[in-house]
Design a protein around this motif. Structure first.
Motif, PDB file in Angstrom:
ATOM      1  N   THR A 104     -18.601  10.094   2.945  1.00 43.53           N
ATOM      2  CA  THR A 104     -17.360   9.666   2.313  1.00 43.53           C
ATOM      3  C   THR A 104     -17.069   8.246   2.751  1.00 43.53           C
ATOM      4  O   THR A 104     -17.396   7.855   3.881  1.00 43.53           O
ATOM      5  N   ALA A 105     -16.476   7.468   1.890  1.00 48.43           N
ATOM      6  CA  ALA A 105     -16.228   6.051   2.180  1.00 48.43           C
ATOM      7  C   ALA A 105     -15.061   5.912   3.145  1.00 48.43           C
ATOM      8  O   ALA A 105     -13.916   5.694   2.741  1.00 48.43           O
ATOM      9  N   GLU A 106     -15.349   6.067   4.440  1.00 47.53           N
ATOM     10  CA  GLU A 106     -14.305   5.974   5.451  1.00 47.53           C
ATOM     11  C   GLU A 106     -14.445   4.682   6.243  1.00 47.53           C
ATOM     12  O   GLU A 106     -15.531   4.111   6.347  1.00 47.53           O
ATOM     13  N   ALA A 107     -13.328   4.240   6.820  1.00 42.11           N
ATOM     14  CA  ALA A 107     -13.354   3.049   7.662  1.00 42.11           C
ATOM     15  C   ALA A 107     -14.098   3.354   8.955  1.00 42.11           C
ATOM     16  O   ALA A 107     -14.089   4.489   9.439  1.00 42.11           O
ATOM     17  N   PRO A 108     -14.760   2.377   9.545  1.00 41.43           N
ATOM     18  CA  PRO A 108     -15.481   2.612  10.798  1.00 41.43           C
ATOM     19  C   PRO A 108     -14.502   2.864  11.938  1.00 41.43           C
ATOM     20  O   PRO A 108     -13.352   2.412  11.896  1.00 41.43           O
ATOM     21  N   PRO A 109     -14.912   3.592  12.961  1.00 45.20           N
ATOM     22  CA  PRO A 109     -14.046   3.771  14.126  1.00 45.20           C
ATOM     23  C   PRO A 109     -13.794   2.442  14.814  1.00 45.20           C
ATOM     24  O   PRO A 109     -14.667   1.563  14.819  1.00 45.20           O
ATOM     25  N   ASP A 110     -12.604   2.295  15.401  1.00 49.03           N
ATOM     26  CA  ASP A 110     -12.252   1.006  15.973  1.00 49.03           C
ATOM     27  C   ASP A 110     -13.186   0.589  17.110  1.00 49.03           C
ATOM     28  O   ASP A 110     -13.444  -0.595  17.311  1.00 49.03           O
ATOM     29  N   TRP A 111     -13.749   1.570  17.865  1.00 51.43           N
ATOM     30  CA  TRP A 111     -14.642   1.211  18.959  1.00 51.43           C
ATOM     31  C   TRP A 111     -15.941   0.581  18.463  1.00 51.43           C
ATOM     32  O   TRP A 111     -16.564  -0.227  19.159  1.00 51.43           O
ATOM     33  N   ALA A 112     -16.350   0.932  17.238  1.00 52.26           N
ATOM     34  CA  ALA A 112     -17.620   0.421  16.713  1.00 52.26           C
ATOM     35  C   ALA A 112     -17.525  -1.033  16.285  1.00 52.26           C
ATOM     36  O   ALA A 112     -18.494  -1.796  16.400  1.00 52.26           O
ATOM     37  N   ILE A 113     -16.353  -1.436  15.811  1.00 50.70           N
ATOM     38  CA  ILE A 113     -16.189  -2.781  15.252  1.00 50.70           C
ATOM     39  C   ILE A 113     -16.478  -3.864  16.282  1.00 50.70           C
ATOM     40  O   ILE A 113     -16.958  -4.954  15.945  1.00 50.70           O
ATOM     41  N   THR A 114     -16.225  -3.572  17.553  1.00 52.28           N
ATOM     42  CA  THR A 114     -16.394  -4.581  18.595  1.00 52.28           C
ATOM     43  C   THR A 114     -17.813  -4.634  19.158  1.00 52.28           C
ATOM     44  O   THR A 114     -18.112  -5.496  19.988  1.00 52.28           O
ATOM     45  N   LEU A 115     -18.693  -3.731  18.718  1.00 53.17           N
ATOM     46  CA  LEU A 115     -20.042  -3.697  19.266  1.00 53.17           C
ATOM     47  C   LEU A 115     -20.915  -4.812  18.703  1.00 53.17           C
ATOM     48  O   LEU A 115     -20.713  -5.267  17.560  1.00 53.17           O
ATOM     49  N   PRO A 116     -21.897  -5.280  19.475  1.00 51.23           N
ATOM     50  CA  PRO A 116     -22.783  -6.345  18.997  1.00 51.23           C
ATOM     51  C   PRO A 116     -23.516  -5.931  17.730  1.00 51.23           C
ATOM     52  O   PRO A 116     -23.927  -4.782  17.580  1.00 51.23           O
ATOM     53  N   GLY A 117     -23.653  -6.889  16.824  1.00 52.02           N
ATOM     54  CA  GLY A 117     -24.397  -6.647  15.601  1.00 52.02           C
ATOM     55  C   GLY A 117     -23.676  -5.802  14.579  1.00 52.02           C
ATOM     56  O   GLY A 117     -24.283  -5.393  13.576  1.00 52.02           O
ATOM     57  N   THR A 168     -22.409   7.384   1.397  1.00 48.36           N
ATOM     58  CA  THR A 168     -21.669   6.372   0.636  1.00 48.36           C
ATOM     59  C   THR A 168     -21.219   5.190   1.475  1.00 48.36           C
ATOM     60  O   THR A 168     -20.824   4.168   0.933  1.00 48.36           O
ATOM     61  N   ALA A 169     -21.248   5.327   2.802  1.00 48.67           N
ATOM     62  CA  ALA A 169     -20.828   4.233   3.673  1.00 48.67           C
ATOM     63  C   ALA A 169     -21.593   4.323   4.983  1.00 48.67           C
ATOM     64  O   ALA A 169     -22.031   5.406   5.403  1.00 48.67           O
ATOM     65  N   GLY A 170     -21.754   3.176   5.626  1.00 50.48           N
ATOM     66  CA  GLY A 170     -22.445   3.157   6.907  1.00 50.48           C
ATOM     67  C   GLY A 170     -22.251   1.826   7.595  1.00 50.48           C
ATOM     68  O   GLY A 170     -21.891   0.823   6.965  1.00 50.48           O
ATOM     69  N   TYR A 171     -22.518   1.831   8.888  1.00 58.16           N
ATOM     70  CA  TYR A 171     -22.307   0.632   9.705  1.00 58.16           C
ATOM     71  C   TYR A 171     -23.452   0.514  10.690  1.00 58.16           C
ATOM     72  O   TYR A 171     -23.901   1.506  11.274  1.00 58.16           O
ATOM     73  N   ARG A 172     -23.915  -0.713  10.852  1.00 56.64           N
ATOM     74  CA  ARG A 172     -24.985  -0.983  11.806  1.00 56.64           C
ATOM     75  C   ARG A 172     -24.392  -1.638  13.048  1.00 56.64           C
ATOM     76  O   ARG A 172     -23.505  -2.497  12.951  1.00 56.64           O
ATOM     77  N   PHE A 173     -24.876  -1.234  14.228  1.00 57.35           N
ATOM     78  CA  PHE A 173     -24.444  -1.864  15.474  1.00 57.35           C
ATOM     79  C   PHE A 173     -25.472  -1.572  16.556  1.00 57.35           C
ATOM     80  O   PHE A 173     -26.401  -0.778  16.357  1.00 57.35           O
ATOM     81  N   THR A 174     -25.302  -2.222  17.689  1.00 55.82           N
ATOM     82  CA  THR A 174     -26.175  -2.029  18.842  1.00 55.82           C
ATOM     83  C   THR A 174     -25.369  -1.387  19.959  1.00 55.82           C
ATOM     84  O   THR A 174     -24.258  -1.839  20.266  1.00 55.82           O
ATOM     85  N   VAL A 175     -25.944  -0.342  20.580  1.00 61.01           N
ATOM     86  CA  VAL A 175     -25.179   0.466  21.517  1.00 61.01           C
ATOM     87  C   VAL A 175     -26.134   1.015  22.585  1.00 61.01           C
ATOM     88  O   VAL A 175     -27.344   1.135  22.335  1.00 61.01           O
ATOM     89  N   PRO A 176     -25.652   1.334  23.778  1.00 60.84           N
ATOM     90  CA  PRO A 176     -26.534   1.953  24.759  1.00 60.84           C
ATOM     91  C   PRO A 176     -26.972   3.363  24.334  1.00 60.84           C
ATOM     92  O   PRO A 176     -26.149   4.181  23.933  1.00 60.84           O
ATOM     93  N   LEU A 177     -28.263   3.627  24.419  1.00 60.71           N
ATOM     94  CA  LEU A 177     -28.826   4.971  24.335  1.00 60.71           C
ATOM     95  C   LEU A 177     -29.307   5.342  25.733  1.00 60.71           C
ATOM     96  O   LEU A 177     -29.923   4.511  26.416  1.00 60.71           O
ATOM     97  N   ILE A 178     -29.055   6.568  26.142  1.00 56.58           N
ATOM     98  CA  ILE A 178     -29.370   6.988  27.498  1.00 56.58           C
ATOM     99  C   ILE A 178     -30.308   8.189  27.452  1.00 56.58           C
ATOM    100  O   ILE A 178     -29.952   9.237  26.895  1.00 56.58           O
ATOM    101  N   ASP A 179     -31.487   8.042  28.036  1.00 56.85           N
ATOM    102  CA  ASP A 179     -32.436   9.143  28.184  1.00 56.85           C
ATOM    103  C   ASP A 179     -31.988   9.938  29.405  1.00 56.85           C
ATOM    104  O   ASP A 179     -32.219   9.538  30.549  1.00 56.85           O
ATOM    105  N   MET A 180     -31.336  11.074  29.182  1.00 61.72           N
ATOM    106  CA  MET A 180     -30.595  11.739  30.251  1.00 61.72           C
ATOM    107  C   MET A 180     -31.442  12.249  31.413  1.00 61.72           C
ATOM    108  O   MET A 180     -31.037  12.083  32.572  1.00 61.72           O
TER     109      MET A 180
END
Length: 317
Positions: free
Chosen positions: A93-106, A120-132
C-alpha cells in the motif's frame, strides 16, 4: 555505582550481554547469570536495526539512535558480525516511510521498476545488519576481556541472584515470573537460514501487525529469511508449515532463494509489553534492582541505548 562494585546481570540475550559490557567497562565487577548463554531468542533474530512497534516513542527514538551510532562504529570491524548494508523496505500500500528511515544514509523512494510485483511503494536506505551468532560471541568475548563472568543457571527468583547489592534484570520473557510482570507476553518468531545464492542487499516488507512477515537478510554465505510474529505464543518448537510459508514468500520476491539449501531454523519468543521497561526499583531488603526488558522485536535496535541508560540509573541511585 562505585568502581569494583559487584553487579549481577540476569539474562544473556542481547540486552543482558550489552548491559553487562557497558557496566563492566565502566568499572563494575559484573557477573551474568542465565539459563541460556547466549539467549536463544537473541540468537534467532534477523537482525536489522529498526525501532519497530515499541513504545514509548520518545525514549525508543533516543535508545535506537544511540544504538545506531555504536553499530556504525562496530561495522568498521568485520569480526563483530555487524555490517552496513543497503536494501529496500517495501509496502503493498502506498504508505509514507517511517520517520526513522528518512534519516538513514542513502534514503530515497524506489522507482516502480525497482519493486517486486504486487508492491506499490518502497524506500532504499543503508542500515546495520547484525549476524547474531557472531555478534553475541563478540559481546561475550568483550565481556570476558574486562573481567566479567558468566554462570549458566536458572533463577527461580531475583532474590536468588546471589547477595550482590545491585541486580540488573535483563531476563526478557523470564521477567514475567521473576518480577513478576503479568503484562509481559511472548510473540513467537521463526526464521529460516539458507545458503546465500548471491544476495548482497536486504529486503523487508512493511507488514504492519500481520503475523506473517517477509524479509531476507544476507550475512555472507548465508541468508536469514523471515518470518513470523505470533502474538501470545511462546512455543519454541520448529513449525515446518510456517517454515515452508516463509520460504515461499521470500522466493516469490527473490526467485534465487527457491533453490537455496536450508541450513537451520531459528525460533524465539519476543518479550513484549505495552512499553519497554528501563527503571530502578529499590527492594525491601535494600538491594537495588534495575529493570531492562520488554523490548519486543526491537531488542537489538535498542540494546546499547537501554544499556547506557541502565548504567545511568545505577549511578543515580
Amino acid at each position: 555505582m562505585t568502581a569494583g562494585e559487584r553487579v549481577v546481570v540476569v539474562g544473556a540475550g542481547v540486552a543482558g550481554l550489552t548491559t553487562a559490557v557497558v557496566l563492566a567497562e565502566a568499572g563494575a565487577s559484573v557477573h551474568v547469570i542465565a539459563e541460556q548463554v547466549p539467549g536463544v531468542t537473541s540468537l534467532a533474530a534477523g537482525a536489522m536495526w529498526g525501532p519497530y512497534l515499541v513504545e514509548p516513542k520518545d525514549k525508543v527514538d533516543q535508545w535506537g539512535q544511540r544504538s545506531l551510532e555504536i553499530f556504525r562504529e562496530l561495522a568498521e570491524d568485520p569480526s563483530t558480525g555487524v555490517r552496513l548494508t543497503s536494501g529496500i523496505e517495501a509496502s503493498r500500500t502506498a504508505e509514507a516511510p517511517p520517520d526513522w528511515a528518512i534519516t538513514l544514509p542513502g534514503f530515497r523512494p524506489c522507482k516502480q521498476t525497482e519493486l517486486p510485483a504486487g508492491f506499490t511503494a518502497g524506500y532504499r536506505f543503508t542500515v546495520p545488519l547484525i549476524d547474531m551468532p557472531t555478534y553475541l560471541d563478540y559481546l561475550l568475548c568483550r565481556l570476558d576481556a574486562v573481567g566479567g563472568t558468566v554462570e549458566r543457571r536458572r533463577l527461580p527468583s531475583l532474590a536468588d541472584a546471589d547477595m550482590a547489592p545491585v541486580i540488573v534484570n535483563c531476563a526478557g520473557l523470564g521477567a514475567k515470573d521473576l518480577v513478576p510482570d503479568p503484562d509481559l507476553r511472548p510473540i513467537r518468531g521463526q526464521h529460516v537460514v539458507v545458503t546465500n545464492p548471491g544476495l548482497t542487499e536486504f529486503f523487508s516488507e512493511d507488514t504492519g501487525l500481520s503475523p506473517d512477515l517477509l524479509c531476507f537478510y544476507p550475512h555472507g554465505d548465508t541468508v536469514v529469511l523471515g518470518g513470523t510474529a505470533v502474538d501470545g505464543e511462546g512455543d519454541l518448537a520448529s513449525d515446518d508449515s510456517a517454515a515452508a510459508d516463509i520460504l515461499a514468500r521470500c522466493a516469490k520476491v527473490e526467485p534465487r532463494l527457491a533453490e537455496a539449501r536450508v541450513l537451520e531454523h531459528r525460533i524465539g519468543a519476543r518479550p513484549t509489553r505495552a512499553t519497554v521497561r528501563v527503571e530502578a526499583d529499590r527492594q525491601e531488603d535494600g538491594r537495588l534492582v534495575v529493570h531492562n526488558y520488554g523490548h519486543g522485536g526491537a531488542g537489538v535496535t535498542l540494546s546499547w541505548g537501554c544499556a547506557e541508560e541502565t548504567g545511568e540509573l545505577l549511578n543515580a541511585s
